[in-house]
Design a protein around this motif. Structure first.
Motif, PDB file in Angstrom:
ATOM      1  N   ASP A 126      33.481  30.173  44.308  1.00 61.27           N
ATOM      2  CA  ASP A 126      33.849  31.384  45.037  1.00 61.27           C
ATOM      3  C   ASP A 126      34.898  32.181  44.278  1.00 61.27           C
ATOM      4  O   ASP A 126      34.978  33.398  44.393  1.00 61.27           O
ATOM      5  CB  ASP A 126      34.437  31.030  46.414  1.00 61.27           C
ATOM      6  CG  ASP A 126      33.475  30.245  47.279  1.00 61.27           C
ATOM      7  OD1 ASP A 126      32.324  30.693  47.421  1.00 61.27           O
ATOM      8  OD2 ASP A 126      33.881  29.190  47.811  1.00 61.27           O
ATOM      9  N   VAL A 127      35.737  31.454  43.530  1.00 60.89           N
ATOM     10  CA  VAL A 127      36.858  32.041  42.811  1.00 60.89           C
ATOM     11  C   VAL A 127      36.857  31.483  41.396  1.00 60.89           C
ATOM     12  O   VAL A 127      36.750  30.265  41.206  1.00 60.89           O
ATOM     13  CB  VAL A 127      38.205  31.698  43.479  1.00 60.89           C
ATOM     14  CG1 VAL A 127      39.353  32.407  42.781  1.00 60.89           C
ATOM     15  CG2 VAL A 127      38.180  32.024  44.959  1.00 60.89           C
ATOM     16  N   LEU A 133      33.080  39.083  38.554  1.00 62.18           N
ATOM     17  CA  LEU A 133      33.150  40.142  39.557  1.00 62.18           C
ATOM     18  C   LEU A 133      31.759  40.692  39.866  1.00 62.18           C
ATOM     19  O   LEU A 133      31.442  40.987  41.024  1.00 62.18           O
ATOM     20  CB  LEU A 133      34.070  41.260  39.069  1.00 62.18           C
ATOM     21  CG  LEU A 133      35.561  40.893  38.979  1.00 62.18           C
ATOM     22  CD1 LEU A 133      36.342  41.997  38.295  1.00 62.18           C
ATOM     23  CD2 LEU A 133      36.140  40.599  40.361  1.00 62.18           C
ATOM     24  N   ARG A 155      32.368  37.231  42.776  1.00 57.60           N
ATOM     25  CA  ARG A 155      33.450  36.249  42.847  1.00 57.60           C
ATOM     26  C   ARG A 155      34.810  36.952  42.788  1.00 57.60           C
ATOM     27  O   ARG A 155      34.937  38.045  42.256  1.00 57.60           O
ATOM     28  CB  ARG A 155      33.383  35.267  41.690  1.00 57.60           C
ATOM     29  CG  ARG A 155      32.144  34.406  41.527  1.00 57.60           C
ATOM     30  CD  ARG A 155      31.336  34.154  42.733  1.00 57.60           C
ATOM     31  NE  ARG A 155      30.246  33.204  42.485  1.00 57.60           N
ATOM     32  CZ  ARG A 155      29.047  33.328  42.983  1.00 57.60           C
ATOM     33  NH1 ARG A 155      28.740  34.381  43.756  1.00 57.60           N
ATOM     34  NH2 ARG A 155      28.121  32.424  42.751  1.00 57.60           N
ATOM     35  N   ALA A 156      35.821  36.290  43.330  1.00 61.03           N
ATOM     36  CA  ALA A 156      37.201  36.702  43.103  1.00 61.03           C
ATOM     37  C   ALA A 156      37.654  36.082  41.784  1.00 61.03           C
ATOM     38  O   ALA A 156      37.115  35.063  41.339  1.00 61.03           O
ATOM     39  CB  ALA A 156      38.096  36.235  44.240  1.00 61.03           C
ATOM     40  N   ALA A 172      37.969  45.598  43.224  1.00 58.32           N
ATOM     41  CA  ALA A 172      37.725  44.216  42.817  1.00 58.32           C
ATOM     42  C   ALA A 172      38.796  43.275  43.340  1.00 58.32           C
ATOM     43  O   ALA A 172      39.980  43.617  43.416  1.00 58.32           O
ATOM     44  CB  ALA A 172      37.667  44.127  41.294  1.00 58.32           C
ATOM     45  N   ARG A 173      38.378  42.077  43.708  1.00 54.43           N
ATOM     46  CA  ARG A 173      39.305  41.023  44.108  1.00 54.43           C
ATOM     47  C   ARG A 173      39.733  40.279  42.839  1.00 54.43           C
ATOM     48  O   ARG A 173      39.119  39.297  42.442  1.00 54.43           O
ATOM     49  CB  ARG A 173      38.646  40.072  45.093  1.00 54.43           C
ATOM     50  CG  ARG A 173      38.276  40.707  46.438  1.00 54.43           C
ATOM     51  CD  ARG A 173      37.500  39.718  47.296  1.00 54.43           C
ATOM     52  NE  ARG A 173      36.270  39.304  46.642  1.00 54.43           N
ATOM     53  CZ  ARG A 173      35.628  38.159  46.870  1.00 54.43           C
ATOM     54  NH1 ARG A 173      36.111  37.294  47.756  1.00 54.43           N
ATOM     55  NH2 ARG A 173      34.502  37.868  46.237  1.00 54.43           N
ATOM     56  N   ALA A 174      40.779  40.800  42.221  1.00 52.21           N
ATOM     57  CA  ALA A 174      41.213  40.234  40.943  1.00 52.21           C
ATOM     58  C   ALA A 174      42.723  40.321  40.835  1.00 52.21           C
ATOM     59  O   ALA A 174      43.343  41.276  41.319  1.00 52.21           O
ATOM     60  CB  ALA A 174      40.562  40.977  39.778  1.00 52.21           C
ATOM     61  N   LEU A 206      43.720  36.359  48.518  1.00 48.11           N
ATOM     62  CA  LEU A 206      42.996  37.396  47.772  1.00 48.11           C
ATOM     63  C   LEU A 206      41.492  37.242  47.951  1.00 48.11           C
ATOM     64  O   LEU A 206      40.777  38.221  48.227  1.00 48.11           O
ATOM     65  CB  LEU A 206      43.362  37.310  46.290  1.00 48.11           C
ATOM     66  CG  LEU A 206      42.471  38.088  45.311  1.00 48.11           C
ATOM     67  CD1 LEU A 206      42.665  39.597  45.480  1.00 48.11           C
ATOM     68  CD2 LEU A 206      42.760  37.687  43.862  1.00 48.11           C
ATOM     69  N   ALA A 207      40.990  36.019  47.788  1.00 47.09           N
ATOM     70  CA  ALA A 207      39.549  35.787  47.872  1.00 47.09           C
ATOM     71  C   ALA A 207      39.003  36.134  49.242  1.00 47.09           C
ATOM     72  O   ALA A 207      37.859  36.587  49.368  1.00 47.09           O
ATOM     73  CB  ALA A 207      39.237  34.333  47.526  1.00 47.09           C
ATOM     74  N   GLY A 225      40.177  38.468  51.140  1.00 46.48           N
ATOM     75  CA  GLY A 225      40.445  39.867  51.454  1.00 46.48           C
ATOM     76  C   GLY A 225      41.743  40.112  52.169  1.00 46.48           C
ATOM     77  O   GLY A 225      41.944  41.184  52.744  1.00 46.48           O
TER      78      GLY A 225
END
Length: 322
Positions: A65-66, A84, A88-89, A115-117, A295-296, A298
């Motif tokens: 997932d990450v 991404l 994925r985060a 983006a979740r980064a 973060l992952a 949200g």
């Protein structure tokens, strides 16, 4: 809440530390690792029995997932883009890339896409940095007047980094300014505001070796900052300090984890419960994973943003240009 699965690409010192010191974790499990080094298989087996060494980065991305990108800098953005794109985060090591143009383009596209980064500057989860924050909030420093950053090394790379000396010792990707000074510039940006380089001098050895000395003058939120670093001037492996002086007093972070306050008698006093860097590191890494889980999913977090990492890299590369 279901555990998030974490994949790691790059099982050098940073990847192994995370596995050994931050797991088991209440919000994450390890899905798999990939590193092209044959030695990494044995190290993973010792650090996390049962966690698979997968056949490639694509397999890690598919399984997680990450994604934690702990590979050398040239691979950071290609791996992040692939993760991404797969939804994925991502947590990247710094610097973002070996070139500023590539880093700037990536940050712009990632921000536009939401983006979740984030980037792994562990001071975002440091109890010692939290102590500096408390002292400032209590008025110990008052209005900041100046900041001094010093980083010295007996040799570069440091002894525990020998396995990565192939790139850490080279001018193209390595050097202590990228690897270490960047952490203190991140801390400075968080504490004082935007960074602006005024002047810099850098010393390089013959050939393609990384820098052996730097001197620079900057401002951070308008506060004067002096920066220096060296290789070979001290006998010990490493010594560093981040010292903020204000109208009411002074505080510092010494050797990564020791928060200290300047007393009226001129002596530095450590915060109660201060820990060595080795003792504090597991707390910091678990804190980073907790923020990464947020973060992952949200949620809100205080990990270093891509924009913060880019601003730090821009200053670092300007210093290295002298």
């Amino acid at each position: 809440m279901a555990l998030l699965s974490l994949g790691i690409v790059g099982f050098g010192v940073m990847g192994e530390r995370l596995v050994r010191m931050a797991f088991p974790h209440p919000e994450m499990r390890l899905a798999g690792v990939w590193d092209p080094s044959p030695e990494a298989v044995a190290r993973l087996s010792a650090a996390a029995p049962g966690v698979p060494m997968l056949p490639g980065a694509e397999a890690v991305i598919a399984a997680c997932d990450v994604l934690y990108v702990a590979a050398p800098p040239a691979a950071h953005i290609p791996l992040a883009r692939a993760a991404l794109a797969a939804g994925r985060a991502v947590l990247l090591e710094k610097p973002l890339a070996t070139g500023l143009a590539e880093a700037e383009a990536f940050v712009a596209e990632a921000e536009a896409a939401g983006a979740r980064a984030a980037v792994n500057f562990p001071m975002a989860s440091s109890p010692a940095v939290a102590q500096l924050d408390r002292w400032r909030q209590e008025g110990t420093v008052g209005a900041p007047r100046r900041l001094e950053i010093a980083t010295d090394f007996g040799r570069w790379p440091r002894g525990w980094q020998n396995d990565a000396a192939g790139w850490l010792a080279r001018r193209a990707e390595g050097g202590f300014t990228r690897e270490v000074v960047s952490h203190f510039l991140f801390l400075t940006r968080r504490q004082l505001g935007p960074l602006a380089l005024q002047s810099a001098r850098v010393t390089y050895p013959a050939g393609d070796g990384a820098e052996t000395a730097i001197e620079a003058e900057l401002t951070a939120g308008g506060v004067p900052v002096s920066l220096r670093g060296s290789v070979g001037r001290i006998a010990e492996d490493e010594a560093n300090s981040w010292t903020l002086t204000g109208e009411a007093g002074a505080i510092r972070l010494r050797n990564w984890s020791l928060a200290e306050q300047l007393e009226k008698d001129g002596e530095w006093r450590q915060a109660a419960g201060a820990l060595s860097n080795d003792a504090m590191r597991p707390m910091v890494l678990r804190g980073q994973l907790e923020k990464l889980a947020a973060l992952a999913r949200g949620g809100q977090h205080s990990l270093a943003t891509l924009r913060e990492a880019l601003e730090v890299q821009q200053v670092v590369e300007a210093v290295l240009r002298g």
